[in-house]
Motif scaffolding. Structure first.
Motif, PDB file in Angstrom:
ATOM      1  N   ALA A   1      -2.773  10.691   4.188  1.00  0.00           N
ATOM      2  CA  ALA A   1      -3.978   9.987   3.427  1.00  0.00           C
ATOM      3  C   ALA A   1      -3.610   9.842   2.151  1.00  0.00           C
ATOM      4  CB  ALA A   1      -5.203  10.864   3.734  1.00  0.00           C
ATOM      5  N   THR A   2      -4.099   8.689   1.561  1.00  0.00           N
ATOM      6  CA  THR A   2      -3.488   8.510   0.052  1.00  0.00           C
ATOM      7  C   THR A   2      -4.712   8.906  -1.081  1.00  0.00           C
ATOM      8  OG1 THR A   2      -4.647   6.305   0.141  1.00  0.00           O
ATOM      9  CG2 THR A   2      -2.108   6.575   0.597  1.00  0.00           C
ATOM     10  N   SER A   3      -5.889   9.421  -0.495  1.00  0.00           N
ATOM     11  CA  SER A   3      -6.787  10.199  -1.366  1.00  0.00           C
ATOM     12  C   SER A   3      -6.991  11.524  -1.091  1.00  0.00           C
ATOM     13  CB  SER A   3      -8.033   9.397  -1.558  1.00  0.00           C
ATOM     14  OG  SER A   3      -8.748   9.304  -0.233  1.00  0.00           O
TER      15      SER A   3
ATOM     16  N   VAL B   1       1.635   9.253   8.479  1.00  0.00           N
ATOM     17  CA  VAL B   1       1.258   8.817   7.522  1.00  0.00           C
ATOM     18  C   VAL B   1       0.338   9.979   6.729  1.00  0.00           C
ATOM     19  CG1 VAL B   1       0.165   6.942   6.167  1.00  0.00           C
ATOM     20  CG2 VAL B   1       1.574   6.458   8.019  1.00  0.00           C
TER      21      VAL B   1
ATOM     22  N   CYS C   1      -4.843  16.301   0.802  1.00  0.00           N
ATOM     23  CA  CYS C   1      -5.018  14.794   1.403  1.00  0.00           C
ATOM     24  C   CYS C   1      -5.466  14.805   2.953  1.00  0.00           C
ATOM     25  CB  CYS C   1      -3.747  14.102   1.263  1.00  0.00           C
ATOM     26  SG  CYS C   1      -3.331  13.849  -0.531  1.00  0.00           S
TER      27      CYS C   1
ATOM     28  N   GLU D   1       0.794  -1.115  -0.160  1.00  0.00           N
ATOM     29  CA  GLU D   1      -0.009  -0.118  -0.120  1.00  0.00           C
ATOM     30  C   GLU D   1       0.884   1.290  -0.071  1.00  0.00           C
ATOM     31  OE1 GLU D   1      -2.579  -0.243   3.105  1.00  0.00           O
ATOM     32  OE2 GLU D   1      -3.684  -1.911   2.516  1.00  0.00           O
TER      33      GLU D   1
ATOM     34  N   ARG E   1      -6.556   9.736  -5.917  1.00  0.00           N
ATOM     35  CA  ARG E   1      -5.900   8.976  -5.073  1.00  0.00           C
ATOM     36  C   ARG E   1      -4.500   8.542  -5.605  1.00  0.00           C
ATOM     37  NH1 ARG E   1      -9.684   4.384  -6.784  1.00  0.00           N
ATOM     38  NH2 ARG E   1      -8.982   3.835  -8.896  1.00  0.00           N
ATOM     39  N   LEU E   2      -3.629   8.465  -4.838  1.00  0.00           N
ATOM     40  CA  LEU E   2      -2.260   8.118  -4.941  1.00  0.00           C
ATOM     41  C   LEU E   2      -2.250   6.872  -5.765  1.00  0.00           C
ATOM     42  CD1 LEU E   2       0.793   9.094  -3.802  1.00  0.00           C
ATOM     43  CD2 LEU E   2       0.623   7.220  -2.562  1.00  0.00           C
TER      44      LEU E   2
ATOM     45  N   THR F   1       1.274   4.853  -8.303  1.00  0.00           N
ATOM     46  CA  THR F   1       2.757   4.714  -8.604  1.00  0.00           C
ATOM     47  C   THR F   1       2.942   4.315 -10.038  1.00  0.00           C
ATOM     48  OG1 THR F   1       2.874   2.609  -7.604  1.00  0.00           O
ATOM     49  CG2 THR F   1       3.354   4.520  -6.079  1.00  0.00           C
TER      50      THR F   1
ATOM     51  N   HIS G   1       2.350   4.724  -0.005  1.00  0.00           N
ATOM     52  CA  HIS G   1       1.780   6.054   0.613  1.00  0.00           C
ATOM     53  C   HIS G   1       3.110   6.853   1.016  1.00  0.00           C
ATOM     54  CE1 HIS G   1       3.122   3.405   4.072  1.00  0.00           C
ATOM     55  NE2 HIS G   1       3.367   4.456   4.587  1.00  0.00           N
TER      56      HIS G   1
END
Lengths: 401, 131
Positions: B51-53, B49, B80, B15, B106-107, B109, B17
């Motif tokens: 947030a990824t969205s 951490v 985020c 995941e 959202r994140l 890669t 992040h």
């Protein structure tokens, strides 16, 4: 109670391409003309503040002295991004205000023709053959273009878009209309680098640099210099009536840097420090935005001009788009903004800009602006911002004499 | 041969992040090292951490960049969950019809390239969340 400060003499060179003049030639031209405008010489100056960004380590002040007069006075070479000129002026003002001298000279000069895109990190870097973390973010390769953009048109585009997201009312067309205004204003300014009126269609149809900023919506890289002589109120009283009549009062001189804001580490926050500077300046001068007869603000990009209507308190919070759409900032509007043509057409020789905008305001307050004179102008404001950030705001008033 | 993040604040794995250095006094977040907090002058930080969205709160479509930087691309700032993150909008057409203020993202890669030792650099961006 500190003594008042006045602009005694001021000048800007023609902005544009000056292939036959070097940086010192341009600085000397503006400085000599500012001294002559004030009826004084280098022999009268107690301090010299010299601003130049692209050759910030070159000791431009001392080079200028060798060109126009070495009198042994203190020289302050300053660099403060696009606020360099305002910083030089403020340095001279502080020296006079402190009582260390009665008169000072501030100069800003830049050779920027053909400089191209600023902030893009210069030449391309090919990917490293071995991915090793480097720098403050442990980057293994170039991040420009991969994690956002470092280019100035792109950064300031986001600043305008951020305002639109927060308050609404913005569009590509709205930003282009701001540019249309400034290009229209420039037709009356013989010292502007570009004096061509452009239609909205021409502006929107021109080369896209960073949406929504097309090429004519970006400040023009060019050569130029500007210089100002400042004098204390006490000294001014000893000068001729003509000098007193043409002197322009510096009612406020403010420089701020950006205080911490949540997102300022990610996208420069040009708003908070401008709001702070404006508030301090209005308090110092005892004037309100409604009192301003003209404003020269830092339209390095069309997207930037919009946010500064709000930051300088020219409109109510969040109301910049409506304020512009009302026609208020055209030269026949309620608060004329950038009647010089602004950075988008007058040009932006970085270190000269923060004195050239003062010159524009002084020109109107003295009633000497010719075809583009704002009739009866008594109070004006000049604003610059340099990323990093630094913000200069000066409020100027017509002499009572 | 291994995957390496393009920057040290990108954490890879199942995941992916982003992680920031958070001031333990006031909660201000930074993606690089600080000696003292720019907000409150505190000197203690902990990892946080991100947030990824989030929501796209500013963007530009860069059409003209330094040599070697492929254009056009969308550069933006994503909110985020209260933390502003700089990044590109990816996996969509880079034009004003496909990118808009306030859009949910959202994140994501992607592979940036491979070095001579066979290590693969992994970059990140933000992709639209389909409604």
């Amino acid at each position: 109670m500190a003594d008042d400060i006045f602009i005694l003499g001021i000048n800007m060179t023609k902005f544009g391409k000056h292939p036959d003049k070097d940086t010192i030639d341009l600085a000397a031209e503006a400085a000599m003309a500012a001294l002559a405008d004030g009826g004084v010489t280098m022999q009268d100056m107690g301090v010299l503040a010299a601003g130049n960004l692209m050759e910030a380590a070159a000791g431009i002040g001392q080079q200028l002295q060798k060109q126009i007069g070495q009198t042994g006075i203190p020289v302050y070479n300053v660099a403060n991004a696009c606020a360099t000129g305002a910083t030089a002026l403020r340095t001279a003002i502080m020296a006079v205000k402190s009582g260390e001298c009665e008169m000072g000279l501030a100069v800003g000069v830049e050779k920027l023709s053909g400089a191209g895109l600023l902030g893009g990190g210069g030449s391309a870097k090919s990917d490293k053959k071995v991915f090793e973390p480097k720098g403050r973010y442990g980057a293994v390769t170039s991040t420009d273009g991969r994690i956002g953009t470092n280019t100035m048109p792109g950064v300031f585009a986001q600043i305008g878009m951020e305002y639109g997201h927060k308050y609404g009312g913005t569009s590509f067309e709205l930003f282009a209309k701001i540019s249309e205004k400034n290009h229209a204003h420039s037709t009356l300014n013989p010292l502007a680098a570009y004096t061509k009126k452009m239609t909205l269609e021409e502006i929107m149809g021109d080369m896209m640099i960073a949406y929504p900023n097309t090429r004519p919506m970006c400040s023009a890289n060019c050569d130029g210099a500007a210089a100002a002589v400042v004098v204390s109120g006490a000294k001014l009283k000893t000068l001729s009536l003509e000098q007193q009549r043409r002197a322009v009062k510096v009612s406020a001189s403010v420089l701020t840097s950006d205080p911490w804001q949540e997102s300022c580490q990610v996208l420069p926050d040009v708003n908070t420090l401008t709001k702070m500077a404006a508030k301090q300046a209005y308090e110092q001068a005892g004037v309100s935005p409604e009192d301003l007869d003209l404003v020269e603000l830092h339209d390095c990009f069309a997207t930037a001009e919009l946010v500064h209507y709000d930051n300088l308190g020219l409109c109510e919070e969040g109301g910049a788009a409506d304020f512009f759409n009302s026609g208020a900032t055209w030269r026949d509007g309620k608060t004329p903004v950038n009647v010089s043509g602004g950075l988008e057409s007058k040009g932006h020789p970085i270190a000269a800009t923060g004195i050239a905008n003062i010159w524009e305001v002084c020109h109107h307050l003295r009633g000497e602006a010719g075809d583009r004179q704002i009739e009866g102008a008594k109070v004006g404001l000049a604003h610059v911002i340099g990323l990093g950030s630094a913000c200069g705001v000066h409020i100027l008033e017509k002499s009572a004499a | 041969m291994a995957a390496v993040p393009i920057v040290d604040y990108l954490v890879l794995g199942d995941e992916p992040h982003l992680v920031a250095k958070q001031c333990t006094s006031c909660g201000a977040r930074f993606f690089d090292r600080r000696n003292a907090c720019a907000s409150c002058s505190g000197t203690s930080f902990e990892d946080a951490v991100i947030a990824t969205s989030g929501e796209l709160k500013a963007f530009t479509i860069v059409a003209f960049a330094a040599p070697g930087v492929p254009v056009p691309f969308v550069a933006g700032v994503v909110d985020c969950d209260g933390t502003s993150v700089r990044g590109n909008v990816i996996n969509t057409e880079p034009d004003a019809d496909h990118v808009s203020l306030g859009m949910k993202v959202r994140l994501a890669t992607y592979a940036v390239g491979t070095d001579d030792d066979g290590n693969e650099a992994i970059g990140f961006g933000f992709e639209p969340i389909e409604n």
